[in-house]
Scaffold this motif. Structure first.
Motif, PDB file in Angstrom:
ATOM      1  N   ALA A 314      92.135  43.959 128.205  1.00  0.00           N
ATOM      2  CA  ALA A 314      91.928  43.903 126.837  1.00  0.00           C
ATOM      3  C   ALA A 314      90.622  44.822 126.711  1.00  0.00           C
ATOM      4  O   ALA A 314      90.642  45.534 125.803  1.00  0.00           O
ATOM      5  N   LEU A 315      89.849  45.070 127.695  1.00  0.00           N
ATOM      6  CA  LEU A 315      88.745  45.900 127.243  1.00  0.00           C
ATOM      7  C   LEU A 315      88.821  47.457 128.100  1.00  0.00           C
ATOM      8  O   LEU A 315      88.001  48.308 128.100  1.00  0.00           O
ATOM      9  N   SER A 316      90.109  47.771 128.448  1.00  0.00           N
ATOM     10  CA  SER A 316      90.344  48.947 129.215  1.00  0.00           C
ATOM     11  C   SER A 316      90.050  50.232 128.548  1.00  0.00           C
ATOM     12  O   SER A 316      89.541  51.172 128.918  1.00  0.00           O
ATOM     13  N   GLY A 317      90.241  50.238 127.326  1.00  0.00           N
ATOM     14  CA  GLY A 317      89.961  51.499 126.230  1.00  0.00           C
ATOM     15  C   GLY A 317      88.698  51.673 126.401  1.00  0.00           C
ATOM     16  O   GLY A 317      87.979  52.700 126.216  1.00  0.00           O
ATOM     17  N   ILE A 318      87.770  50.786 125.728  1.00  0.00           N
ATOM     18  CA  ILE A 318      86.371  50.738 125.827  1.00  0.00           C
ATOM     19  C   ILE A 318      85.517  50.958 126.915  1.00  0.00           C
ATOM     20  O   ILE A 318      84.941  52.106 127.115  1.00  0.00           O
ATOM     21  N   VAL A 319      85.905  50.335 128.048  1.00  0.00           N
ATOM     22  CA  VAL A 319      85.296  50.597 129.443  1.00  0.00           C
ATOM     23  C   VAL A 319      85.587  51.917 129.979  1.00  0.00           C
ATOM     24  O   VAL A 319      84.728  52.602 130.491  1.00  0.00           O
ATOM     25  N   SER A 320      86.718  52.577 129.826  1.00  0.00           N
ATOM     26  CA  SER A 320      87.003  53.887 130.657  1.00  0.00           C
ATOM     27  C   SER A 320      86.269  54.900 129.625  1.00  0.00           C
ATOM     28  O   SER A 320      86.086  55.816 130.223  1.00  0.00           O
ATOM     29  N   GLU A 321      86.007  54.680 128.365  1.00  0.00           N
ATOM     30  CA  GLU A 321      85.239  55.629 127.634  1.00  0.00           C
ATOM     31  C   GLU A 321      83.662  55.621 128.063  1.00  0.00           C
ATOM     32  O   GLU A 321      82.924  56.455 127.913  1.00  0.00           O
ATOM     33  N   ILE A 322      83.296  54.303 128.229  1.00  0.00           N
ATOM     34  CA  ILE A 322      81.716  54.136 128.509  1.00  0.00           C
ATOM     35  C   ILE A 322      81.395  54.836 129.841  1.00  0.00           C
ATOM     36  O   ILE A 322      80.347  55.420 129.854  1.00  0.00           O
ATOM     37  N   PHE A 323      82.365  54.629 130.859  1.00  0.00           N
ATOM     38  CA  PHE A 323      81.762  55.234 132.126  1.00  0.00           C
ATOM     39  C   PHE A 323      81.816  56.663 132.034  1.00  0.00           C
ATOM     40  O   PHE A 323      81.400  57.311 133.195  1.00  0.00           O
ATOM     41  N   LEU A 333      91.260  56.359 134.756  1.00  0.00           N
ATOM     42  CA  LEU A 333      90.602  55.075 134.612  1.00  0.00           C
ATOM     43  C   LEU A 333      91.271  53.842 133.836  1.00  0.00           C
ATOM     44  O   LEU A 333      91.416  52.737 134.006  1.00  0.00           O
ATOM     45  N   HIS A 334      91.784  54.353 132.474  1.00  0.00           N
ATOM     46  CA  HIS A 334      92.296  53.658 131.629  1.00  0.00           C
ATOM     47  C   HIS A 334      93.497  52.944 132.347  1.00  0.00           C
ATOM     48  O   HIS A 334      93.802  51.935 132.158  1.00  0.00           O
ATOM     49  N   ASP A 335      94.346  53.895 132.964  1.00  0.00           N
ATOM     50  CA  ASP A 335      95.560  53.614 133.663  1.00  0.00           C
ATOM     51  C   ASP A 335      95.355  52.332 134.514  1.00  0.00           C
ATOM     52  O   ASP A 335      96.026  51.368 134.839  1.00  0.00           O
ATOM     53  N   TYR A 336      94.373  52.761 135.336  1.00  0.00           N
ATOM     54  CA  TYR A 336      94.026  51.777 136.527  1.00  0.00           C
ATOM     55  C   TYR A 336      93.720  50.332 135.775  1.00  0.00           C
ATOM     56  O   TYR A 336      94.166  49.396 136.358  1.00  0.00           O
ATOM     57  N   LEU A 337      92.725  50.353 134.618  1.00  0.00           N
ATOM     58  CA  LEU A 337      92.423  49.109 134.294  1.00  0.00           C
ATOM     59  C   LEU A 337      93.629  48.334 133.598  1.00  0.00           C
ATOM     60  O   LEU A 337      93.653  46.934 133.448  1.00  0.00           O
ATOM     61  N   LEU A 338      94.571  48.977 133.289  1.00  0.00           N
ATOM     62  CA  LEU A 338      95.950  48.323 132.687  1.00  0.00           C
ATOM     63  C   LEU A 338      96.848  47.689 133.865  1.00  0.00           C
ATOM     64  O   LEU A 338      97.565  46.661 133.531  1.00  0.00           O
ATOM     65  N   ARG A 339      96.479  48.134 134.964  1.00  0.00           N
ATOM     66  CA  ARG A 339      97.466  47.789 136.316  1.00  0.00           C
ATOM     67  C   ARG A 339      96.664  47.005 136.989  1.00  0.00           C
ATOM     68  O   ARG A 339      97.071  45.755 137.677  1.00  0.00           O
ATOM     69  N   VAL A 340      95.810  47.466 137.950  1.00  0.00           N
ATOM     70  CA  VAL A 340      95.419  47.295 139.150  1.00  0.00           C
ATOM     71  C   VAL A 340      94.781  45.680 139.069  1.00  0.00           C
ATOM     72  O   VAL A 340      94.759  44.716 139.869  1.00  0.00           O
TER      73      VAL A 340
END
Length: 425
Positions: A314-323, A333-340
């Motif tokens: 749910a937070l993948s878009g926000i988190v990937s832009e923060i880091f 990183l967004h793709d990583y958080l969508l899957r792994v």
């Protein structure tokens, strides 16, 4: 029993992160010197954790069988044997430091800096190992509050002394190691008097049947230590696969793995809290209660880690832009958080089954689970996915590999538990 361990592990992770931030302010070379220390640190941690697993498994079973005197003497043996083993390994590291640094690819100009750091860091590593053995003894008696409290206390001491020793006293990089020496030394001065006062530790080994006790410890320690050294090797191989897709992929993968470590911290706490409970029940002959405890643990891990995975999704878009502000790293990183993260339940079950099998006195089965997880499930899935669909395929492969690892780990545990039940009947 898991909550004190959870808080303690989080505090240790925080102090190590802050330690790196302070060292990073000294410049590139000190940070690189600390980087070359990591493989040696992993070696020592593998040794101390292997002996710690054996300690918890054997002493908790001995207590469950009602033999408190032998448990006390086993505690003394662990401290003496563990302290001596770690000292020998650290002495070898110091004697072979130039060869080790050449093998790791360190520039000749860095050798004096690393040597000045290692001179103090080796002492900190020895104190850390001895302190960890005290934690293991406390956990084997069912007390996780004392180790959890001391993990927090030593972390706060280290964080507080870092800027004083590094910058105010002007000790530079060795100052970080001196801060760790002070913190771990303080921990030892608290934990060992407490263990002696409670009657959990005795250094009279005459009535212990020393050869049998050492053989019993090494029978669990050797495979457990090998199991602990597998993940760093697998992480290196995984990074090599990811590196084929460029530096952006490596950066995103590194950020993802750091987030993964924080995501599984509850599982790490459970792997420390459950073994003494299992050992006590097993020593008392309550095998059915062991089954029920493990069943509860597995169900909790699956539900908890699935919830963590959905939160990251749910937070993948926000988190990937923060880091990161780099668009290519953000995208990966967004793709990583969508899957792994959706596979963290499988990873958590696998970690729990390794800990459970060690507690049940099945160390070779625990080692087999670790080997199969990394070299039959995870790495082959990464490689195959990367060949089929590039980075998205690699990340999907990580998801599939972790889930397969969880399934094979649980099946191997069930098989081992069935054989253990037949043996006990």
């Amino acid at each position: 029993m898991a909550w004190p361990m959870l808080i303690g592990v989080l505090s240790l992770m925080s102090f190590q992160l802050i330690d790196s931030i302070f060292i990073g302010q000294l410049g590139r070379d000190p940070l690189a010197a600390q980087g070359f220390t990591v493989p040696m640190q992993q070696l020592i941690i593998g040794l101390q954790v292997g002996l710690g697993i054996a300690t918890t498994a054997i002493i908790s079973r001995t207590l469950g069988a009602g033999n408190t005197d032998r448990a006390r003497r086993l505690g003394g043996l662990v401290v003496l044997l563990g302290g001596a083993l770690v000292f020998v390994v650290l002495a070898l590291i110091w004697a072979l430091r130039r060869t080790i640094l050449d093998w790791l690819g360190a520039e000749p100009s860095l050798v004096p800096l690393v040597s000045s750091y290692w001179l103090v860091w080796l002492g900190a590593a020895w104190l850390g190992a001895v302190l960890y053995f005290g934690y293991s003894l406390s956990r084997s008696h069912g007390d996780t509050r004392l180790p959890g409290f001391l993990m927090v206390l030593t972390s706060l001491i280290n964080i507080g002394l870092d800027p004083l020793y590094i910058f105010v006293f002007g000790w530079g990089l060795p100052g970080a190691a001196f801060a760790t020496v002070t913190a771990f030394g303080t921990g030892c001065l608290i934990v060992y008097p407490a263990l002696l006062k409670r009657g959990w530790l005795h250094f009279g080994l005459g009535d212990l049947r020393l050869f049998r006790a050492v053989r019993e410890l090494f029978g669990i320690m050797a495979p457990a230590m090998t199991s602990q050294l597998m993940p760093p090797l697998a992480a290196s191989l995984a990074t090599a696969i990811v590196a084929g897709f460029g530096s952006a992929a490596v950066g995103a993968w590194g950020l993802g793995t750091r987030l993964e470590f924080f995501s599984i911290v509850v599982v790490l706490a459970l792997t420390m809290a459950m073994p003494p409970m299992i050992g006590h029940m097993l020593g008392a002959g309550h095998l059915q209660r062991v089954r029920e405890l493990i069943r509860i643990g597995v169900r909790f891990v699956i539900v908890w880690q699935l919830a963590i995975g959905l939160i990251w999704l749910a937070l993948s878009g926000i988190v990937s832009e923060i880091f990161t502000a780099d668009p290519s790293v953000t995208s990966t990183l967004h793709d990583y958080l969508l899957r792994v993260p959706l596979s963290y339940s499988g990873l958590g079950v696998c970690m729990l089954m390794v800990s459970v099998c060690n507690a049940l006195g099945l160390p070779m089965r625990a080692l087999l689970i670790s080997v199969l997880r990394l070299f039959a499930c995870y790495l082959p899935s990464l490689w195959l996915g990367s060949r089929i669909a590039g980075i998205p395929g690699l990340l999907t492969g990580a998801l599939i590999g972790n889930l397969l690892a969880g399934v094979q780990a649980y099946l191997l545990y069930r098989w081992g538990m069935g054989r253990l039940q037949i043996k006990n009947t």
